[in-house]
Structures are given as C-alpha cells and as structure tokens.
Design an enzyme around this catalytic site. Structure first.
Site, mmCIF file in Angstrom:
data_model
loop_
_atom_site.group_PDB
_atom_site.id
_atom_site.type_symbol
_atom_site.label_atom_id
_atom_site.label_comp_id
_atom_site.label_asym_id
_atom_site.label_seq_id
_atom_site.Cartn_x
_atom_site.Cartn_y
_atom_site.Cartn_z
ATOM 1 N N GLU A 209 0.829 -1.204 0.000
ATOM 2 C CA GLU A 209 0.000 0.000 0.000
ATOM 3 C C GLU A 209 0.867 1.259 0.000
ATOM 4 O OE1 GLU A 209 -4.101 -1.608 2.044
ATOM 5 O OE2 GLU A 209 -2.587 -0.758 3.371
ATOM 6 N N GLU B 79 -5.749 -8.312 -0.979
ATOM 7 C CA GLU B 79 -6.475 -8.083 0.272
ATOM 8 C C GLU B 79 -7.910 -7.718 -0.063
ATOM 9 O OE1 GLU B 79 -5.026 -5.480 3.349
ATOM 10 O OE2 GLU B 79 -2.943 -5.834 2.791
#
Length: 469
Positions: free
Chosen positions: A176, A369
């Site tokens: 991320e 995810e």
C-alpha cells in the site's frame, strides 16, 4: 476464472509471526504498539510517547505465533485448497537495524522453511518486501524522508531475491505504497508531530520509496528474469458526494492522489497532476535526473491491490456524517451498509475500482487483500460467519463481472487466512480470518485454530474455480 487463477489467502509477517525478539530479529513499529484500550492508537499518533513508556503486553511480540506454528497453519491453508499465500518478509528479521553489512542467517533460514512448507503443498508464495515493517532504528533518522533508506532497502531486496530465487516467483515491493501520503508514520516511519512541513516530508519519502522499489526491480530481474514483481496500492474508488461540480472535482483530485505513485511504478513517470500539486503546495523535492531514469527503466509487471470499500468526499464536508474507518477516513455513504465497526461495504465499487485500474494501467491485477472484520467469539465450535460469506460472495460476483468486462486478474487472496492482530491498533478484536484463533486482546488464549463456516464456503469456491459461489 482462468485455469491457473491464483486462489489464495493473505497475512503479513508482523501481524502473524510473533517471535519479536527471537533469532536476532530487530524491532519494527508494530513491536512498540501496546494493548492499552484507551491508548490503542498511541503508536500511530505519537511514536515518541510509545517508545518512552513500558506496558505489560505488546500484541506483536507473540501475535498468533505463526513463527512456531507455520507448519500447522500452512497445512490448514493447503486443506482449504489455496494456490497462493500472500505474505511478507519482516525486513528487521533479515537486517535487524537495516544498516548491517551482513544479513541475519537465522532470519533467512526461517523464511526458507516457510516457503519450502508452502511449496510442499504446491502453494505459490506471494511475498511483499516491506509490509509496514521498516526497521524501527530508521525512525530516529527521519524514516523514509532519508535518502539513505534507498540503499538499505536495495541491499535487503538483493539478499532475499538471491536467497529465494528458486522458491518465490511473485513479489511486491512496498505494501500500500500510497499509505505514506495519508498515514506517513505507518507507511514511512515519518512522524507528523515532528515535522515542520509534513507535506514536504511525506512526498519526499514517497519519492525515495519509488526509487528504492524501482532499483529492487532492476536487481530482481537480473537475479531471476522470470520473477514477477508488482507494486501494491490501497485501492478504492472515491465518489463525489453529489453531482455538484465542486464535489466531482474533489473526488477527481482524491483519485489522482491515490493513483499518483502507482502511475510512477507502472509508467515510469509522475502524472501531470502530481507535478501541479507540488507547485501549488510550494514543495521542492530532491528528485534527480538519475532518479527519473531509474523510475523510467524499471517498471512493474502487475498491480497488486487491497480493496475494502469505496470512499466518499465533498468539497464542503464539515456538516456531513462520517463513516467508521480503519486507516482512511471517509464520509458516510447513505446507500451502503456498515459492519460492526461502522465500515461500509461496496461490492459494485470493487468492480468499478478494478475497471479503473485496468483501464489506466493495462497490466494484470492481483487482489491481495479483501475482507470483512467482525467481533467474534468461539466455544471451539465453528463460527457461523454468514456475514463474511456474504461479503466475500458479493465481491467475488463483482470480480467475475470485472473479468467479464475484460479486466485481467491474476488471483484473489482474501484478508485474512486466519485471525491476526491489527496493524493499526495491535488488537485482535477486529477479526478478518477464515480461521478463528483462540486469543484475546489481553494475550489470553490457547492459540488453537478453528475453521469458521467461511473457510468451508471458500474451500468450495476454490475447488469449483469460482463457479460455485
């Protein structure tokens, strides 16, 4: 789904392993997050306070003890039928402070064992190099706003690429990466409370992360040309609150900010909107011509992403209700349901996000995810988590729709394979897992693993290659 679709599960090193002080491992930020209910976010608000106090219990020091229980856990994943385990290497287990000239052999040997256990069951390791676990020692030198971290990261990447060149095919460089712009302490060990110009610090840190990532790709491809090395973003389309052009423009700006760093990793250059933003903010970053050549010549093979929900913004948000949030705050969307923590779910937004990313980048996507958190307790009976099944079902329906739209998706790994501690709070109350772990927020429990109903549902999904949802 394609025949070789990588059905998987996901977890991260510092949220699962434990063994915080075993076999020469150094500290990362999670290791100083304590379980003090009234101060659960103290590490992400002021790390100096966390470092200056002593608490009775630090959840990451033991976590769910994957460090010792990985054979059992990977066997459970194999029985689930997964083809991939998305996990990470704890950087501080390999270079405890980051500055050492030689790696920690005990740390390297641990991941040898983990990856060999995966391969024994034909499970493909999908490995993130830095999942919010830059060695904590770097906090004292300014975190990622310090250019010296580039060399540290490249040394680390070269070490693990070389060691696992025949065991790992799929890699992601930084988890991320856009998180450094919204939560610079979590994403880059940059403490806003210590910065006179937070924007200068976090955007400089982001640039250095991009250069480090590109250099890692260069080295990785030299070590094994068959490596597939991707980037990873926290994804979720941002909607305008209304059709008011001011709201639409605000949403456009938010989306551009989230895409900017991935633009560099895919296209090798900053978007025009990023350059204009730097000018508006009066920021003067250390970006050299050599840096830009490195970025241009070393782009990624695929785009990894997390998705939990869409986001909502308005030009004038002050009087509007806000939704509960994990890491990214957002306005409450009146058309979306919420979970136990007030987080909203938006499966159609998942389809929109996948289409947006594929249209923008024309590279394969890997969903690493996607998951649902809930408050759960078990009496050693399987938890009947219909709500999690519903969430995953609805998102997989939209994933299949996106594939029908023409989006190329490599695989899907829900977060998480089993309950793990939270990256934001260190707590385990926010349970995402397909497998229940007998552990509470005070560190009590047997650590027994008990598959939930969603485990068996997902098992059927995998065995049918997505046909039976």
């Amino acid at each position: 789904m394609r025949e070789n679709f990588l059905w998987g599960v996901a977890l991260s090193a510092s949220q699962a392993e434990g063994g915080a002080f075993l076999d020469g491992k150094g500290l990362v930020m999670d290791d100083v997050v304590s379980n003090v209910h009234n101060e659960r976010y103290q590490a992400t608000s002021n790390l100096d306070i966390a470092l200056g106090k002593t608490y009775d219990y630090y959840p990451s020091h033991n976590a769910i003890d994957f460090y010792h229980r990985y054979p059992e856990d990977i066997r459970l994943f194999a029985e689930l039928g997964v083809k991939a385990l998305r996990t990470s290497i704890n950087w501080a287990r390999i270079y405890p402070k980051g500055t050492e000239t030689e790696p920690n052999e005990a740390g390297l040997a641990f991941y040898d064992r983990v990856f060999e256990e995966c391969l024994k069951y034909d499970i493909e390791p999908v490995v993130t190099l830095n999942h919010f676990n830059t060695p904590l020692e770097n906090y004292y030198s300014g975190g990622w706003k310090n250019r010296e971290l580039i060399d540290q990261f490249v040394k680390y990447a070269k070490t693990v690429f070389t060691r696992y060149k025949d065991k790992v095919k799929y890699w992601m460089t930084i988890n991320e990466i856009n998180m450094i712009l919204s939560l610079p302490l979590v994403g880059g060990l940059i403490n806003p409370s210590k910065e006179t110009n937070v924007d200068q610090a976090k955007y400089q840190g982001a640039h250095y992360q991009l250069v480090a990532s590109a250099l890692a790709i260069k080295i990785g491809k030299a070590i094994n040309p068959d490596f597939q090395i991707g980037c990873m973003m926290g994804a979720g389309v941002t909607y305008p609150y209304s059709c008011n052009p001011a709201d639409v423009w605000k949403a456009y700006q938010e989306n551009e900010k989230e895409y900017a760093l991935i633009d560099v990793q895919v296209k090798g250059r900053y978007p025009h909107t990023f350059k204009a933003m730097l000018d508006r903010k009066g920021l003067d970053l250390d970006i050299t011509d050599e840096d830009m050549d490195i970025l241009q010549d070393n782009t990624v093979d695929f785009v990894g992403l997390s998705y939990y929900s869409s986001r909502l913004v308005a030009a004038e948000p002050s009087n509007l209700e806000r939704a509960g949030a994990n890491l990214n705050s957002t306005l409450k969307n009146p058309y979306l349901p919420s979970n136990d923590f007030g987080w909203q779910t938006d499966p159609v937004g998942f389809r929109i996000t996948l289409n947006e990313l594929y249209s923008r980048y024309q590279l394969p996507l890997f969903v690493v995810e996607n998951g649902y958190s809930a408050l759960e307790e078990s009496d050693n009976d399987s938890i009947q988590d219909e709500y999690r099944i519903g969430y995953l079902h609805d998102h997989l329906v939209q994933l299949k729709e996106a594939i029908a739209d023409g989006v190329d998706v490599i695989g899907y790994a829900p977060w998480s394979g089993m309950d793990i501690i939270s990256a934001s709070s260190g707590m385990i109350e926010k349970r995402y897992g397909l497998i229940y772990v007998d552990l509470d927020d005070e560190g009590n429990g047997s650590l027994e693993r008990v598959p939930k109903k969603s485990y068996y549902w997902y098992q059927d999904v995998i065995h049918s290659n997505g046909a039976n949802l």
